[in-house]
Design a protein around this motif. Structure first.
Motif, short mmCIF file in Angstrom:
data_model
loop_
_atom_site.label_atom_id
_atom_site.label_comp_id
_atom_site.label_asym_id
_atom_site.label_seq_id
_atom_site.Cartn_x
_atom_site.Cartn_y
_atom_site.Cartn_z
N UNK A 292 -19.98 -1.11 -17.60
CA UNK A 292 -20.22 -0.16 -16.52
C UNK A 292 -20.82 -0.88 -15.32
N UNK A 293 -20.59 -0.31 -14.17
CA UNK A 293 -21.28 -0.79 -12.98
C UNK A 293 -22.42 0.16 -12.67
N UNK A 294 -23.49 -0.42 -12.15
CA UNK A 294 -24.62 0.41 -11.77
C UNK A 294 -24.46 0.81 -10.30
N UNK B 281 -26.52 2.32 -7.10
CA UNK B 281 -27.92 2.44 -6.69
C UNK B 281 -28.00 2.82 -5.22
N UNK B 282 -28.81 3.80 -4.91
CA UNK B 282 -29.06 4.06 -3.49
C UNK B 282 -30.47 4.61 -3.29
N UNK C 19 -25.30 11.14 -3.24
CA UNK C 19 -24.74 9.79 -3.12
C UNK C 19 -24.08 9.35 -4.43
N UNK D 238 -19.91 8.50 -5.12
CA UNK D 238 -19.39 7.28 -5.73
C UNK D 238 -18.73 7.57 -7.10
N UNK E 237 -15.27 4.49 0.12
CA UNK E 237 -14.79 5.11 1.35
C UNK E 237 -13.51 4.47 1.86
N UNK F 202 -21.58 -3.77 -0.63
CA UNK F 202 -20.37 -3.14 -0.08
C UNK F 202 -20.48 -3.04 1.45
N UNK G 198 -21.52 -0.05 3.75
CA UNK G 198 -20.58 0.92 4.32
C UNK G 198 -20.29 2.08 3.37
N UNK G 199 -20.82 2.03 2.15
CA UNK G 199 -20.58 3.12 1.21
C UNK G 199 -21.86 3.90 0.97
N UNK G 200 -21.79 4.88 0.08
CA UNK G 200 -22.96 5.72 -0.14
C UNK G 200 -23.99 5.09 -1.06
N UNK G 201 -23.64 3.99 -1.72
CA UNK G 201 -24.56 3.35 -2.64
C UNK G 201 -24.10 1.92 -2.86
N UNK G 202 -24.96 1.13 -3.47
CA UNK G 202 -24.59 -0.23 -3.86
C UNK G 202 -23.95 -0.17 -5.24
N UNK G 203 -23.19 -1.19 -5.55
CA UNK G 203 -22.44 -1.23 -6.82
C UNK G 203 -22.77 -2.56 -7.49
N UNK G 204 -23.48 -2.48 -8.60
CA UNK G 204 -24.06 -3.68 -9.20
C UNK G 204 -23.47 -3.93 -10.58
N UNK G 205 -22.83 -5.07 -10.76
CA UNK G 205 -22.21 -5.37 -12.06
C UNK G 205 -23.27 -5.46 -13.17
N UNK G 206 -22.89 -5.07 -14.37
CA UNK G 206 -23.81 -5.19 -15.51
C UNK G 206 -24.00 -6.66 -15.85
#
Lengths: 352, 352
Positions: free
Chosen positions: A40-42, A44-45, A75, A79, A149, B25, B28-36
């Protein structure tokens, strides 16, 4: 009754909220400890809500708690993430007392249950300024499945969840703006509640994984946010004004005075999902809306490649271009708060 | 020159900082996306610094940026974690201008390079109150290797990194407190810098994995924090006053007036690591200190099971018990700010 000292506040109010979450380490260590979720990806905002800016100082404390969580949950919805937990940085003013904090705590607790959220950690700080809450939210999405987006393509439909403009019109209601004097009490109250307590579309966001080509939440006004999405996707977008979903309360206002429509289109605080999806999955999008109990409305289409242009068209086809979108409120019913929003003339021209 | 609007601030100052981090990202998106990171645990904490509370409004903006990051990095150090990235929630006042923000940005950028940190996301909010920054920091530690407060056992040594009290004494220096009038300019300046810019012990924290039985950072005063660690571990602790490591500047002050020792022991803002380790690994602890370039000093021992009692002993053996620890400052050189700190009498008795 004054506010308890920080250690007591944490011990009496926040530690019990963190009890169900092993990650929080009983709020007794210097940080939370969160196991990896392989595959899974986390997501975070962080979003801050501040008295006098994002809510009114007189708003019920439970609603403030809910809003602090929900703007962040929105948010996660945008996503396509499953929210898991949050950290709370509280800016506390000595104008707050224990009763206020307890009601805040109850609102927080209720929404943690509603949305299956854990409290992982936080801190509290005393401020002589306005009080507020900064929430960092953590959620998860299967690898590669996050909604972004940037994926909208020419030919895609543009969709909106729920109804438009209730947040911005609700702020007028909360302020008892005289422009809303003619509105029936039940509509007045309904709009106020929509401003105070957004409805993050978490279930819909999850259901749109693999369907939506692009998505975001509308927090800064539909017109503004559609431009963000179109720019990120390198497309231009056309929105059909007559298709915009309005609540009964918003419809009455927009029919009574065209300036309300402008507020609805450019105002903030909707926290609805704006998303694109290929025509070929229309039925599946409708089914996702139904399965998640969220109305979804097709409001336009991606007309071609571009640089973020958004046109809002009437049935007659006349374009409507606010000079600046986002956070435009009717101040004292004048239709222009001087902050660079669209002039009343613009709106009247297109909202017959 | 007034402050740029939010979108421009993000675009011109914060987006470039996030460029190196795919997780962000491009903001530019609503949140950050962090790999496990499979096999690792994530370590997360949030700390807010507010003008007039955690730093002085007149502090150099670069130091404010560094402090906002470093108080959080200190939490990573305390858990033995490798810091990876952060989210920044900025409360901006209209008393700040573009020049201030650019200097803040430069400080942030420098520390991001120093500590290998990525910017993942954030938000900005305008406030009529004091400005400040809430940082949520994310780090990683191999599964099961995080340092905790709860593992100290009877017989363990108690250790402290660096020197004690420079933060609290540095605050007096920053305020040009007349109590420090006799101090040489170079010591005065050295203490000020220690207050403005803590040195988080990240390398030491990492080196203590598998060695320390318990650890935390000293942000709330040694006496208070030692009690937290002892309570979490179910032990009692004895600290040897004569072993406490003092900087040359702090030593001069403590020798001149015993009340400064009290400030050093109970004051905040040290951001040193307080930790316990079995006697059997003494040499390895000293080697960890050397390898990480951080002085470590054995300041006491865990005397037995208990409920968090901390005793501070002189060579002669007389106990010293501040009535309340943490954030005690000499206000106007009086030695008692009326906030419930130790009375001057207490200190004088034990600090001959």
């Amino acid at each position: 009754m004054a506010l308890r000292p920080e250690f007591e506040l944490i011990g009496s109010l926040f530690r019990p909220l963190a009890e169900g979450a092993p990650e929080a380490l009983s709020l007794a260590d210097d940080a939370a400890l969160i196991p990896a979720r392989c595959g899974q990806e986390q997501v975070v905002s962080v979003d801050t809500v501040l008295a006098g800016v994002h809510f009114l100082e007189t708003d019920p404390p439970g609603d403030v708690a809910r809003k602090a969580l929900r703007v962040n949950l929105s948010d996660m919805a945008a996503m396509g993430a499953d929210p898991a937990g949050f950290l709370l940085a509280a800016l506390l003013s000595d104008r707050l007392d224990d009763g206020w904090m307890e009601a805040f705590h109850a609102g927080l607790k209720a929404d943690m249950e509603t949305f299956g959220l854990s409290l992982y950690g936080g801190d509290t700080v005393s401020t002589p300024g306005p009080f507020g809450f900064s929430v960092t939210i953590l959620g998860y999405v299967p690898e590669g499945m996050a909604l972004r987006r940037s994926g909208a393509a020419p030919g895609d439909d543009v969709w909106l969840s729920g109804t438009l403009g209730d947040g911005a019109l609700g702020l007028l209601a909360c302020r008892d703006d005289p422009a809303l004097a003619g509105l029936a009490p039940e509509h007045h109250q309904w709009l106020s509640e929509r401003y105070r307590c957004p409805r993050p579309r978490v279930s819909l966001g999850r259901a749109l994984r693999g369907l939506a080509s692009a998505a975001m939440d509308v927090s800064d006004g539909l017109f503004n946010d559609a431009a963000h999405m179109a720019r990120a996707s390198g497309v231009c977008v056309e929105i059909d004004r007559s298709a915009l979903p309005l609540s009964p309360a918003a419809r009455i206002l927009c029919q009574s005075d065209a300036r309300f429509l402008e507020t609805a289109v450019t105002g903030g605080d909707d926290y609805e999902l704006l998303f694109c999806a290929p025509e070929t999955v229309r039925d599946r999008v409708l089914a996702a809306g139904q399965a998640s109990g969220t109305p979804v409305t097709r409001i336009g289409r991606v007309t071609g490649p571009g640089e973020g242009q958004v046109s809002l068209r009437d049935v007659g086809g006349a374009p409507f271009r606010p000079r600046r979108g986002g956070w435009v409120h009717l101040a004292g019913g004048s239709g222009d708060d001087g902050s660079g929003g669209c002039s009343p003339g613009d709106a009247v021209e297109n909202a017959g």
